[in-house]
Design an enzyme around this catalytic site. Sequence first.
Site, PDB file in Angstrom:
ATOM      1  CE1 TYR A  92       5.221   1.924   4.923  1.00 23.58           C
ATOM      2  CE2 TYR A  92       7.322   2.754   4.115  1.00 23.58           C
ATOM      3  CZ  TYR A  92       6.195   1.977   3.945  1.00 23.58           C
ATOM      4  OH  TYR A  92       6.039   1.253   2.794  1.00 23.58           O
ATOM      5  CD  GLU A 141      -0.924  -1.445   2.938  1.00 18.75           C
ATOM      6  OE1 GLU A 141      -0.567  -0.266   2.777  1.00 18.75           O
ATOM      7  OE2 GLU A 141      -0.213  -2.421   2.637  1.00 18.75           O
ATOM      8  CG  ASP A 166       0.184  -5.650   1.430  1.00 19.80           C
ATOM      9  OD1 ASP A 166       0.562  -6.833   1.339  1.00 19.80           O
ATOM     10  OD2 ASP A 166       0.958  -4.686   1.287  1.00 19.80           O
ATOM     11  CG  HIS A 172       0.495  -6.240   4.818  1.00 18.95           C
ATOM     12  ND1 HIS A 172       0.273  -4.886   4.787  1.00 18.95           N
ATOM     13  CD2 HIS A 172       1.817  -6.411   4.537  1.00 18.95           C
ATOM     14  CE1 HIS A 172       1.409  -4.257   4.501  1.00 18.95           C
ATOM     15  NE2 HIS A 172       2.350  -5.161   4.331  1.00 18.95           N
ATOM     16  CG  HIS A 184      -0.601  -2.486  -1.578  1.00 20.61           C
ATOM     17  ND1 HIS A 184      -0.385  -1.896  -0.354  1.00 20.61           N
ATOM     18  CD2 HIS A 184      -0.739  -1.472  -2.481  1.00 20.61           C
ATOM     19  CE1 HIS A 184      -0.401  -0.579  -0.512  1.00 20.61           C
ATOM     20  NE2 HIS A 184      -0.626  -0.301  -1.770  1.00 20.61           N
TER      21      HIS A 184
HETATM   22 ZN    ZN Z   1       4.178  -4.718   3.914  1.00 21.55          ZN
HETATM   23 FE    FE Z   2       1.181  -2.606   1.176  1.00 21.90          FE
HETATM   24 FE    FE Z   3       1.679  -0.082   3.037  1.00 21.26          FE
END
Ligand code: ZN
Ligand code: FE
Ligand code: FE
Length: 295
Positions: free
Chosen positions: A72, A149, A183, A186, A220
Amino acid sequence: MRLVLLGCHLSIAGGLEKSIEQAEKLEINALQIFSRNARTWKITHLKPEQIELFRQKWEASRVEYINIHTSYLINLGSPKEEVFQKSIEALKDEILRSGQLGIPHVNTHVGEHLGSGVDTGLARIVTALNEVLAGPEAEQYPDVLVLLENDAGSGSALGVRFEEMGAIIDNVKHPERLCVCFDTCHGHAAGYDFTSEDGLAAMLAEFDEKIGLKRLKLIHVNDSKNPLGSRKDRHEHIGKGQIGEKAFELIVNHPKLKDLPFVLETPKSADEDEKLNSEMDIVNLGTMRRLRHEK
Ligand code: ZN
Ligand code: FE
Ligand code: FE
């Protein structure tokens, strides 16, 4: 007929191969890992015996798909030179590890512009990816793809809208090395409403137009604690959040999506209690399997 590729993010505490052992216990054929401690910049190289052990365990297991999620700390859009350079080196290292371990995909967040502006941030990301994809690691392992992503859109996050991801891919020197992970938490937080059949169809049409559906390689699957368009990144257990079960049923059975790997990143216990974590994963995996029409 192909089985659904379904799994979750698993810990590598105690060794990379522990993730495979855990996957076997959960009887899943897909998983995501951090390939190293995701909270530090420190780069340590994998030893041949670590690689060998991981590959052997994987080979002997039912696992068909694995992807690496990067640290991250990485921000390819950072206006700060030091973070920018460290991010490039870290992503190169993940490609190296990926290649060594036989993992096809390195999933990374697009980045944040931190006030420098969307266009400057996107240009910065293109520069970073050009450097990464021209590096010796990418050259040594030509089959490893970088997956960008989509982001929930908090702060100065980039890669929130499909057009931003499309713009990055269109402008890099090696677009053949870039694909996308969607995702669901998201996407929903970013304002994409795929909770109805028409909504999902419209979103996929937009994805196809702005990015190209052939670039979608991973999903995701996460429900969201916050409502549509909240731009907040808070994952929830499948069916327990603002997205709801119906959307996941549509996604996991959609003819254009159903053969992709589905990886859960639903909440784990705060104290990382291993037993509790796997109990939560079992519930979410069970929900996803129940929603799938052909198993
Ligand atoms: Zn997330
Ligand atoms: Fe994710
Ligand atoms: Fe991620």
